[in-house]
Design an enzyme around this catalytic site. Structure first.
Site, mmCIF file in Angstrom:
data_model
loop_
_atom_site.group_PDB
_atom_site.id
_atom_site.type_symbol
_atom_site.label_atom_id
_atom_site.label_comp_id
_atom_site.label_asym_id
_atom_site.label_seq_id
_atom_site.Cartn_x
_atom_site.Cartn_y
_atom_site.Cartn_z
ATOM 1 N N CYS A 3 65.697 23.650 47.426
ATOM 2 C CA CYS A 3 64.816 23.682 46.260
ATOM 3 C C CYS A 3 64.710 22.260 45.703
ATOM 4 O O CYS A 3 65.703 21.551 45.599
ATOM 5 C CB CYS A 3 65.288 24.581 45.140
ATOM 6 S SG CYS A 3 65.339 26.320 45.562
ATOM 7 N N ARG A 55 62.747 19.712 50.698
ATOM 8 C CA ARG A 55 63.911 20.435 50.179
ATOM 9 C C ARG A 55 63.678 21.937 50.069
ATOM 10 O O ARG A 55 64.584 22.692 49.723
ATOM 11 C CB ARG A 55 64.297 19.879 48.810
ATOM 12 C CG ARG A 55 64.761 18.439 48.892
ATOM 13 C CD ARG A 55 65.275 18.001 47.578
ATOM 14 N NE ARG A 55 66.452 18.745 47.202
ATOM 15 C CZ ARG A 55 67.655 18.223 47.068
ATOM 16 N NH1 ARG A 55 67.848 16.957 47.315
ATOM 17 N NH2 ARG A 55 68.666 18.953 46.699
ATOM 18 N N TRP A 88 63.310 27.197 48.117
ATOM 19 C CA TRP A 88 63.963 27.793 49.286
ATOM 20 C C TRP A 88 64.642 29.040 48.730
ATOM 21 O O TRP A 88 65.597 28.955 47.950
ATOM 22 C CB TRP A 88 64.988 26.830 49.871
ATOM 23 C CG TRP A 88 65.634 27.354 51.112
ATOM 24 C CD1 TRP A 88 65.161 27.257 52.394
ATOM 25 C CD2 TRP A 88 66.863 28.077 51.206
ATOM 26 N NE1 TRP A 88 66.018 27.874 53.266
ATOM 27 C CE2 TRP A 88 67.074 28.383 52.578
ATOM 28 C CE3 TRP A 88 67.809 28.513 50.272
ATOM 29 C CZ2 TRP A 88 68.177 29.090 53.024
ATOM 30 C CZ3 TRP A 88 68.910 29.217 50.723
ATOM 31 C CH2 TRP A 88 69.087 29.495 52.083
ATOM 32 N N ASN A 130 67.221 24.944 40.237
ATOM 33 C CA ASN A 130 67.849 24.765 41.544
ATOM 34 C C ASN A 130 69.296 25.200 41.389
ATOM 35 O O ASN A 130 69.956 24.788 40.443
ATOM 36 C CB ASN A 130 67.767 23.269 41.906
ATOM 37 C CG ASN A 130 68.214 22.992 43.314
ATOM 38 O OD1 ASN A 130 68.469 23.917 44.077
ATOM 39 N ND2 ASN A 130 68.300 21.722 43.658
ATOM 40 N N GLY A 131 69.788 26.043 42.285
ATOM 41 C CA GLY A 131 71.164 26.523 42.179
ATOM 42 C C GLY A 131 71.196 28.042 42.164
ATOM 43 O O GLY A 131 70.193 28.690 42.497
ATOM 44 N N GLU A 149 75.226 20.624 69.704
ATOM 45 C CA GLU A 149 74.246 20.000 68.823
ATOM 46 C C GLU A 149 72.832 20.114 69.424
ATOM 47 O O GLU A 149 71.864 20.369 68.708
ATOM 48 C CB GLU A 149 74.635 18.534 68.558
ATOM 49 C CG GLU A 149 73.668 17.734 67.720
ATOM 50 C CD GLU A 149 73.376 18.309 66.341
ATOM 51 O OE1 GLU A 149 74.040 19.242 65.895
ATOM 52 O OE2 GLU A 149 72.408 17.815 65.722
ATOM 53 N N LYS A 203 69.621 21.968 67.602
ATOM 54 C CA LYS A 203 68.315 21.325 67.395
ATOM 55 C C LYS A 203 67.199 22.202 67.952
ATOM 56 O O LYS A 203 66.168 22.397 67.313
ATOM 57 C CB LYS A 203 68.242 19.948 68.086
ATOM 58 C CG LYS A 203 68.964 18.786 67.459
ATOM 59 C CD LYS A 203 68.462 18.368 66.126
ATOM 60 C CE LYS A 203 69.161 19.137 65.058
ATOM 61 N NZ LYS A 203 70.284 18.556 64.358
ATOM 62 N N GLU A 237 66.594 25.278 65.811
ATOM 63 C CA GLU A 237 65.940 24.949 64.536
ATOM 64 C C GLU A 237 64.439 24.701 64.704
ATOM 65 O O GLU A 237 63.633 25.176 63.924
ATOM 66 C CB GLU A 237 66.551 23.673 63.940
ATOM 67 C CG GLU A 237 67.900 23.849 63.337
ATOM 68 C CD GLU A 237 68.425 22.522 62.803
ATOM 69 O OE1 GLU A 237 68.495 22.376 61.581
ATOM 70 O OE2 GLU A 237 68.760 21.638 63.608
ATOM 71 N N HIS A 278 84.639 33.840 82.684
ATOM 72 C CA HIS A 278 85.459 34.754 81.878
ATOM 73 C C HIS A 278 84.611 35.718 81.058
ATOM 74 O O HIS A 278 85.063 36.250 80.055
ATOM 75 C CB HIS A 278 86.394 33.963 80.967
ATOM 76 C CG HIS A 278 87.402 33.163 81.723
ATOM 77 N ND1 HIS A 278 88.405 33.732 82.463
ATOM 78 C CD2 HIS A 278 87.526 31.824 81.916
ATOM 79 C CE1 HIS A 278 89.128 32.791 83.056
ATOM 80 N NE2 HIS A 278 88.605 31.617 82.741
ATOM 81 N N LYS A 298 66.332 21.191 53.687
ATOM 82 C CA LYS A 298 67.279 20.080 53.710
ATOM 83 C C LYS A 298 68.230 20.244 52.528
ATOM 84 O O LYS A 298 67.797 20.673 51.460
ATOM 85 C CB LYS A 298 66.468 18.788 53.550
ATOM 86 C CG LYS A 298 67.168 17.543 54.004
ATOM 87 C CD LYS A 298 66.980 17.322 55.482
ATOM 88 C CE LYS A 298 67.641 16.073 55.963
ATOM 89 N NZ LYS A 298 67.934 16.162 57.412
HETATM 90 C C1 F6R Z 1 70.802 20.696 61.192
HETATM 91 C C2 F6R Z 1 71.132 20.273 59.852
HETATM 92 C C3 F6R Z 1 72.130 21.060 59.112
HETATM 93 C C4 F6R Z 1 72.995 20.149 58.231
HETATM 94 C C5 F6R Z 1 73.943 20.980 57.359
HETATM 95 C C6 F6R Z 1 74.840 20.087 56.524
HETATM 96 O O1 F6R Z 1 69.843 19.871 61.781
HETATM 97 O O2 F6R Z 1 70.602 19.321 59.346
HETATM 98 O O3 F6R Z 1 72.923 21.819 59.965
HETATM 99 O O4 F6R Z 1 73.722 19.295 59.059
HETATM 100 O O5 F6R Z 1 73.193 21.791 56.521
HETATM 101 O O6 F6R Z 1 74.101 19.276 55.690
HETATM 102 P P1 F6R Z 1 74.705 17.937 55.110
HETATM 103 O O7 F6R Z 1 74.910 17.027 56.268
HETATM 104 O O8 F6R Z 1 73.681 17.438 54.138
HETATM 105 O O9 F6R Z 1 76.001 18.308 54.461
#
Ligand code: F6R
Length: 622
Positions: free
Chosen positions: A2, A26, A80, A106-107, A487, A491, A494, A510, A617
Site C-alpha cells: 500500500c 507498492r 494491496w 497503510n498497515g 531463486e 522469479k 512471480e 527419494h 513491493k
Molecule cells: C521476490 C521479492 C520478495 C522479497 C520479500 C522480502 O522477488 O522481492 O520475495 O524479497 O518480500 O522483501 P524485503 O527484501 O524488502 O524484506
C-alpha cells in the site's frame, strides 16, 4: 505494501495523482484519492474518487468525469488488499458517515473487528470489509462527542491496535492530519519560487525529487500539516519536533530506454555491484563495525543466524554458506516469519543478520525484535538506509542496489549476496588475534565486477518460449546451484505464474521422480565442478523417465561425449575468473540468466513483469 501520499501546495503537475504514480509499485489492486481544494468542491466537502485495478483506471475515471486532480490539497492511496476484496468499495480513502473525514491507511488495525462491533452498537453502519473504515468512523464518533479534530485523532489513535500510517482530510480545513505506528510515514517540505509545499508519504521516493530533506516520523506520533509546516504530538499529547531530519539524493529511477523496470534493474546490477564494492573498500572497516569484532581480537560471537523473506531469504541461504566456508563460522538461514515463532537457540554469543531490500518487511522486523529479546547482536543488511530495520539494528551494512521498483527483486538480490560475501570476508579477517589482523580481502568482489556478463538475451528468450509450452517444470541442483534454482523458480513464479518445483538433485530418487514423465522438463543446475558428475547422474535418472533435460552449466565445464543425445538444451553461463579455485560469488553471475528468463516469460505471456498479480513491493504486514 500500500502506498499513501498527501500533498498540500500549488503545483498542479505535482498533485496527488502524480505522487501516486510514484507509489504504484507498492500496491496496484485499486487506487483512490480525496481532494478538498475549492477547485472542484466548495472547500467544505471532500471529493472522493476510487477505482479497482491499476492507477490508470482511476486516472481514466477522473478524466471522464472532467474532474481535475490538480488539487492543492489531497490524499491518495494505492492498495494491496489485506481486508476485503480488491474492489472499488474496499479501495481507500474511507469515509465517515457524515462525509467529513476521509482516511488513507497503510498497515493493519488488528482490533478492527472489536471496534466495529462497538461502533455498530452505537448505530454506525459499515459499507466495506476493510479495517480502515473503523478509523474513519471513530474520528466521526469522537468529533460528535465534541472533540476538536486533533483531539478526535488522538482519541482514535489511542483505540487502534496494530500498525498504521494514516493521512486524513477533514472537510473545511486546508490541512492533512496524520498518524503513525509501526508502518513507515515520512514528511517533507519544499519551497520553490517563494511557494511552499508539504508532502506526506509512506515512501520517500514519492517526494525525493522535490524535497531533499525530510523527516522519518517516529512511532506513536500524530499531528497535522499545512503548507506552512506541521505540528507533531506524541502519545501524551505534548507537542514536539521530530529529531531526525534526513536527507537523500534523488532516488527516483528513470526507466530510460527499457520497456520495463525489471529489465532495467537486471542491467543495473553491474553498476550497483561496482558502487557497493567501492563503498565496502572504504567503509567496511574494523573501526566502523566494532559490533563484529571482539575487543581483544576474535569476533565476540560464536555463531550467526541469517534471516529474511522470499528473495532476501534466498540471499540469506547463500550468505550462510559463505559465512561457513569463508569465515568458518557456524551459520544457518531462517525464514523471518518462522524465526519469530520457532526461534533457534540464540543468545549474546550469536550474530543475527537481517537481510531486506526495503527494511520495512514486517516479518523481518518482528524477527529482529525476537533476536534482540534474546540478547543476540543484530546486523541489518538493507538497501534502504533510513528504513526501520536499518535504524533499529545494532549495526547496519548498506546494500547499494539503488531504488528497486519492479516487484520481483533482481539487482537487490545480487547486491545482498555480494554484501553477505563481504561480511564473510570481514568476519574471516576479524577472527584473527589483534596483532595478526589485517583488512578484509574484497578482491572476489572486484573480480565479480570485472567478469560479470549479461549475454544478448536470445537464449533466455528461447528458453522462455519453451517453458510456455505447457510442460511441467522441475529444477534440481546441489549446494549453491540448489540455492540459485530456488531463486530462479521464485522469479519465474512471480512474473509468469508458472510453477517450477525445486529439489535437491540427490533427493530426486527419494520421491519426486514419481512426478517426472515425458511431459516434463527437468532443469539441471550444475555449475559446480565438485558435484557435477553426481548431479549429471541424477539428470540421467530423469531422462530415463522421458523428461527433457535442460542443463545449466558454465562455459568452462567439460561435458560427457555426445551431449546432444543427453540434453534437450544446454544453457551456459560465464565462469567468473580472477580467484584461485573459483569465485565464491559465481552465484551472482548464475542468477542473471534466470532473472532474464523470468522477465522474457512474462513478456511472452503478455503480462506486466513489473507488477505481478497479488503481489506488492515491501510487505509491511505480518
Ligand atoms: C521476490 C521479492 C520478495 C522479497 C520479500 C522480502 O522477488 O522481492 O520475495 O524479497 O518480500 O522483501 P524485503 O527484501 O524488502 O524484506
Amino acid at each position: 505494501m500500500c502506498g499513501i501520499a498527501g500533498y498540500i501546495g500549488d503545483s498542479p503537475e505535482q498533485n496527488i495523482l502524480y505522487r501516486l504514480r510514484l507509489l504504484e509499485y507498492r500496491g496496484y489492486d485499486s487506487a483512490g484519492i480525496a481532494v478538498s481544494d475549492g477547485e472542484k468542491s466548495d472547500g467544505e466537502k471532500i471529493v472522493i474518487t476510487k477505482r479497482a485495478g491499476e492507477l490508470k483506471n482511476l486516472e481514466a475515471a477522473l478524466k471522464q468525469a472532467g474532474k481535475t486532480a490538480g488539487a492543492k490539497l489531497g490524499i491518495g492511496h494505492t492498495r494491496w488488499a489485506t481486508h476485503g476484496k480488491p474492489d472499488e468499495i474496499n479501495a481507500h480513502p474511507h469515509v465517515s458517515r457524515d462525509g467529513k473525514w476521509a482516511v488513507v491507511h497503510n498497515g493493519i488495525i488488528e482490533n478492527h473487528a472489536e471496534l466495529k462491533s462497538e461502533l455498530k452498537k452505537l448505530g454506525y453502519e459499515f459499507y466495506s470489509a476493510t479495517d480502515t473504515e473503523t478509523a474513519a468512523k471513530l474520528l466521526e464518533y469522537y468529533s460528535a462527542q465534541g472533540a476538536a479534530p486533533l483531539q478526535a485523532l488522538r482519541q482514535t489513535c489511542e483505540r487502534l491496535e496494530g500498525s498504521f500510517a494514516m493521512a486524513i482530510l477533514h472537510a473545511g480545513e486546508k490541512k492533512i492530519y496524520f498518524a503513525k505506528n509501526k508502518s513507515p510515514l515520512y514528511l517533507a517540505y519544499a519551497e520553490n519560487d517563494g511557494k511552499k509545499r508539504t508532502y506526506l508519504a509512506s515512501d520517500v521516493i514519492c517526494f525525493s525529487a522535490q524535497a531533499r530533506e525530510y523527516y522519518a516520523l517516529p512511532d506513536g506520533v500524530y499531528g497535522m500539516a499545512d503548507e506552512n509546516g506541521a505540528e507533531f504530538y506524541d502519545k501524551t499529547g505534548r507537542i514536539f519536533l521530530p529529531a531526525e531530519k534526513l536527507s537523500a539524493a534523488y532516488t527516483g529511477e528513470e526507466i530510460n530506454r527499457y520497456p520495463h523496470y525489471m529489465l532495467k534493474e537486471i542491467y543495473d546490477t553491474l553498476p550497483a555491484l561496482r558502487a557497493e564494492t567501492t563503498y565496502f573498500e572504504s567503509n567496511f572497516t574494523f573501526e566502523n563495525y566494532p559490533l563484529l569484532c571482539g575487543a581483544n581480537g576474535g569476533r565476540g560471537f560464536t555463531k550467526a543466524v541469517l534471516v529474511g523473506c522470499g528473495t532476501a531469504y534466498h540471499a540469506a541461504l547463500s550468505g550462510a554458506g559463505m559465512l561457513g566456508r569463508v569465515a568458518d563460522l557456524d551459520s544457518a538461514a531462517y525464514v523471518a516469519s518462522e524465526f519469530r515463532y520457532y526461534c533457534p537457540k540464540i543468545d549474546e554469543n550469536t550474530l543475527a543478520v537481517f537481510i531486506s531490500q526495503s527494511g520495512e518487511t514486517a516479518d523481518t522486523l518482528a524477527a529482529m525484535q525476537e533476536a534482540k529479546r534474546r540478547s543476540a547482536k543484530t546486523l541489518a543488511v538493507v538497501n534502504a538506509e533510513h528504513s526501520t530495520l536499518a535504524k533499529n539494528a545494532d549495526a547496519f551494512l548498506p546494500v547499494k542496489a539503488g531504488t528497486e521498483i519492479a516487484v520481483a527483486s533482481t539487482k537487490a538480490y545480487s547486491c545482498q549476496a555480494a554484501a553477505l560475501y563481504a561480511l564473510a570476508e570481514f568476519l574471516r579477517a576479524a577472527a584473527l588475534p589483534l596483532q595478526k589482523r589485517c583488512a578484509p580481502d574484497f578482491s572476489a568482489l572486484n573480480a565479480l565486477c570485472a567478469g560479470l556478463s549479461y549475454g544478448d538475451g536470445n537464449e533466455e528468450k528461447e528458453i522462455a518460449r519453451l517453458f510456455c509450452g505447457g510442460k511441467k517444470l522441475f529444477f534440481i541442483g546441489r549446494g549453491d546451484d540448489y540455492r540459485t534454482a530456488l531463486e530462479a523458480s521464485l522469479k519465474i513464479k512471480e512474473t509468469s505464474y508458472l510453477n517450477a518445483d525445486v529439489y535437491y538433485a540427490g533427493e530426486l530418487k527419494h520421491g519426486f521422480l514419481a512426478l517426472v514423465d515425458e511431459n516434463s522438463y527437468v532443469v539441471v543446475f550444475a555449475t559446480e565442478e565438485a558435484t557435477l558428475q553426481k548431479t549429471l547422474s541424477n539428470a540421467e535418472e530423469a531422462r530415463a523417465r522421458g523428461a527433457g533435460i535442460i542443463l545449466f552449466t558454465t562455459n568452462e565445464t567439460a561435458l560427457p561425449d555426445c551431449p546432444e543425445e543427453k540434453f534437450f538444451r544446454i544453457l551456459r553461463v560465464n565462469k567468473l575468473g580472477g580467484v584461485a579455485g573459483g569465485n565464491p560469488l559465481q552465484c551472482v553471475q548464475n542468477i542473471l540468466p534466470w532473472q532474464r528468463i523470468a522477465y522474457e516469460l512474462s513478456v511472452e505471456k503478455g503480462l506486466n513483469p513489473d507488477k505481478p498479480r497479488n503481489l506488492a513491493k515491501s510487505v509491511t504486514v505480518e
